[in-house]
Design a protein around this motif. Structure first.
Motif, short mmCIF file in Angstrom:
data_model
loop_
_atom_site.label_atom_id
_atom_site.label_comp_id
_atom_site.label_asym_id
_atom_site.label_seq_id
_atom_site.Cartn_x
_atom_site.Cartn_y
_atom_site.Cartn_z
N GLN A 26 -2.42 -5.66 -4.54
CA GLN A 26 -2.45 -5.66 -3.50
C GLN A 26 -2.60 -7.31 -3.51
O GLN A 26 -2.92 -8.71 -3.47
CB GLN A 26 -2.47 -4.85 -2.92
CG GLN A 26 -2.11 -3.97 -2.02
CD GLN A 26 -2.72 -3.26 -1.18
OE1 GLN A 26 -3.73 -2.63 -1.85
NE2 GLN A 26 -2.32 -2.26 -0.23
N ALA B 202 -8.93 0.52 -8.90
CA ALA B 202 -8.28 0.21 -8.32
C ALA B 202 -7.16 -0.37 -8.54
O ALA B 202 -7.00 -1.36 -7.85
CB ALA B 202 -9.19 0.47 -6.99
N VAL B 203 -5.78 0.38 -9.22
CA VAL B 203 -4.71 -0.24 -9.71
C VAL B 203 -3.91 -0.66 -8.30
O VAL B 203 -3.24 -2.08 -7.84
CB VAL B 203 -3.66 0.91 -10.14
CG1 VAL B 203 -2.78 -0.28 -10.68
CG2 VAL B 203 -4.92 0.81 -11.80
N GLY B 204 -3.88 -0.20 -7.56
CA GLY B 204 -2.94 -0.55 -6.28
C GLY B 204 -3.40 -1.28 -5.27
O GLY B 204 -3.25 -2.43 -5.22
N ILE B 205 -5.12 -0.97 -5.30
CA ILE B 205 -5.83 -2.57 -4.25
C ILE B 205 -5.76 -3.50 -5.53
O ILE B 205 -5.27 -5.45 -4.71
CB ILE B 205 -6.98 -2.35 -3.79
CG1 ILE B 205 -7.16 -1.06 -3.17
CG2 ILE B 205 -7.61 -3.74 -3.76
CD1 ILE B 205 -8.38 -1.00 -2.70
N GLU C 52 3.03 1.97 -1.77
CA GLU C 52 4.62 2.23 -3.12
C GLU C 52 3.60 1.88 -4.25
O GLU C 52 2.34 3.07 -4.28
CB GLU C 52 4.37 0.11 -4.08
CG GLU C 52 4.58 -0.76 -3.08
CD GLU C 52 6.62 -0.51 -3.46
OE1 GLU C 52 7.26 -0.91 -4.36
OE2 GLU C 52 7.03 -1.16 -2.47
N GLU C 53 4.58 3.34 -5.44
CA GLU C 53 3.97 4.24 -6.15
C GLU C 53 2.80 3.36 -7.27
O GLU C 53 2.91 2.14 -6.98
CB GLU C 53 4.88 4.75 -7.16
CG GLU C 53 5.62 6.08 -6.60
CD GLU C 53 4.90 7.13 -6.43
OE1 GLU C 53 3.88 7.26 -6.91
OE2 GLU C 53 5.98 7.93 -6.24
N VAL C 54 1.70 3.56 -7.16
CA VAL C 54 0.04 3.30 -8.56
C VAL C 54 1.00 3.68 -9.82
O VAL C 54 1.30 4.79 -10.08
CB VAL C 54 -0.58 3.42 -7.38
CG1 VAL C 54 -2.43 3.36 -8.75
CG2 VAL C 54 -1.32 3.30 -6.82
N PRO C 55 1.40 2.26 -10.39
CA PRO C 55 1.84 2.54 -11.89
C PRO C 55 0.65 2.75 -12.87
O PRO C 55 -0.38 2.66 -12.01
CB PRO C 55 2.60 1.03 -12.19
CG PRO C 55 1.34 0.35 -11.63
CD PRO C 55 1.30 0.84 -10.38
N GLY D 98 0.97 -0.96 -0.56
CA GLY D 98 -0.14 0.29 -0.28
C GLY D 98 1.14 0.83 0.39
O GLY D 98 0.26 2.36 -0.03
#
Lengths: 358, 358
Positions: free
Chosen positions: B243, B237-240, B21-24, B19
């Motif tokens: 994960q 929601a790229v970040g999730i 990290e940069e979201v690419p 969580g």
């Protein structure tokens, strides 16, 4: 990674750190307080009066565009949609989807909207005007103040999608007669994607509350009601909301003018330097959020994107569809510095040496 | 913070770290590969065949419930909805919202569904059966295998909301004749809220692709199409999702049986110890995900929630509405250990000493 795309954008260390925290249970007074503070801060940054309400939706910016059309309009309405690119077209598609009558002012790619475009249009036959403050696919910033004045004179409900413009370009909610202002978490707020925000004027609240809202998840009437006590109808993206709260507090300290100036500075720094390359600016009416560039014959925009990504770990933003080989975009929102642009220019220089850029 | 609510739940350190990290940028081959791997892993954990497709939506679990009803059914259908609590009622509200005909089997709070409930129902008049695998408001686990057999015999399209049951209770997609399986990120997957998943049988894909889908953001036809190449129609929601990818890889290594056993162990550990208190189990058919408890006369469930939260920084899960003073729930999903329950019991002991619990 160095990311000049127009969302998700680079996040600052405070936002990233908060992403590593446990996500708390949210049906609590603490969380309600945070939601209500977010409302106050967004209102203030948008220069909106105290009666304006904020709806926080879990979903992309398109969810907010969709929910706005669904909740604010019916088949009895008629919309005028400014369509200058992918996101203007998206509003037309949404209206088509629900059978909401509309006409579009179809602009050339990169063209701005002027009073001339309205000359042969009888505004009295419309109930709403819908625009993307900046058309993210072309980087065109429309004259929202001019459009807002038209809306005021002609009693039109004014929907402004400011998904990538909010905090990057000047948006004065009250002064520009805006009824709905939309933004998203992954743009100038520089948070992870997953959250969209809808700011509603009193007129908008009235429309929403008197509409039948033929939608469940996207029911804004219920969102307004639950929002009174700082809650949402369904489990929201609590983690991103906490990051939003922190970010809004920090932006509020800096002030909206300085925040916009930051994007303006970065945009200017980039545009001054890119001018010596053989690219063509897509528009004269440039948003601070992004610069769209057309490549000359013999150069591939898609290849520039791919070379930068695979060899330099630098992301610019490709265009989709028919323009994917002709146009690429460079963003000026998120946690970026002038030094980051220097890095980009070093990479471009290398590509130029190799003949990939002319 | 120690969180026994049923979502958002406690996350493990690997998920939390990601969580930060940069979201690419996500319109890339790398991201497509991750999405397609997620599909393969979810399918495998649900014991679903290779033709089953995964749709990833950005929004809460309710978005997926809503999108399922909207995309799989029309006014020509007739649904049978198992309604044993808040989430069964939610399906009824969604059907009401879109005018989709239905009948509900209304159960007592805590009651499970048996074949007897179907005795006076002519299943031939229905096209679909809709159930929450476990009714999260009461902690009741329904017999999905029995319901699936009924669906098979009677040619009913079978929708299973497994938002809190997936990875906690046994769900065998193919064997149970499931057509749609729904889950959410903030339940047993122990990710931040913001993502919901819909697993679609071939029959479901057919229904979706032949339906007019009178919805834009929730258009599952488009999601299926873009999903073929590992992409989503709108910014996800790229970040999730990243994960989720990490979490699915780790769960896949452990195996679905052991993963379910973990929740079962925690539930048993809690239930054995809570039995000596003067609470009443709401149901005999308990989900592994959560235990619902009724407090005796003279005790307030809401007060227990508040005391635990304010004095011990421990969150249990209150019920809403009329039950808020009578029922509270303790979850067994997320990054919890037996030691965490010991901490909870120490706090409960203290509340008992003070007469807040009898």
């Amino acid at each position: 990674m160095l990311n000049f795309s127009v969302g998700p954008v680079m996040m600052d260390s405070e936002t990233k750190q908060l992403g590593a925290e446990e996500v708390p249970y949210f049906r609590t007074d603490d969380f309600s307080r945070i939601m209500l503070e977010n409302e106050t801060m967004v209102r203030s940054l948008a220069l909106a009066n105290d009666q304006v309400r904020l709806i926080t939706l879990t979903g992309s910016g398109t969810l907010a565009m969709d929910a706005t059309i669904l909740n604010c309009f019916t088949k009895e309405d008629k919309l005028l949609i400014i369509n200058g690119g992918s996101f203007g077209t998206r509003f037309c598609e949404i209206a088509d989807c629900y059978g909401i009558p509309y006409e579009a002012i179809n602009l050339q790619f990169g063209e701005s909207v002027t009073l001339d475009h309205f000359e042969n249009i009888d505004l009295a036959t419309f109930t709403g005007l819908v625009v993307n403050a900046d058309e993210t696919s072309s980087g065109v910033l429309y004259d929202i103040e001019m459009l807002g004045n038209l809306c005021k004179k002609n009693n039109l409900f004014f929907v402004v999608d400011a998904i990538s413009a909010f905090l990057a370009d000047e948006i004065r909610f009250d002064e520009f007669n805006i009824d709905i202002l939309i933004t998203g978490s992954q743009k100038a707020l520089a948070l992870p994607p997953g959250l969209s925000l809808i700011l509603c004027s009193e007129k908008a609240q009235e429309r929403i509350n008197h509409n039948e809202s033929p939608t469940y998840y996207q029911n804004l009437k219920r969102a307004l009601k639950d929002g009174e006590r700082g809650q949402t109808p369904f489990t929201p993206a609590v983690g991103i909301i906490l990051q939003l709260h922190d970010k809004l507090k920090r932006i509020s300290k800096v002030g909206i003018e300085k925040q916009i100036q930051q994007s303006n500075d970065l945009a200017k720094y980039f545009r001054d330097r890119i001018a010596k390359y053989n690219f063509e600016f897509i528009t004269d009416s440039k948003s601070n959020a992004v610069t769209a560039l057309r490549v000359p014959v013999g150069v591939s925009a898609r290849q520039i994107f791919k070379e930068l990504e695979s060899r330099f770990n630098i992301w610019v933003c490709p265009n989709g569809g028919a323009l994917s080989d002709e146009v690429f975009r460079v963003g000026h929102i998120g946690h970026l510095t002038k030094g980051d642009y220097d890095t980009l220019f070093s990479a471009l220089e290398q590509l130029q040496k190799e003949g990939i850029i002319k």
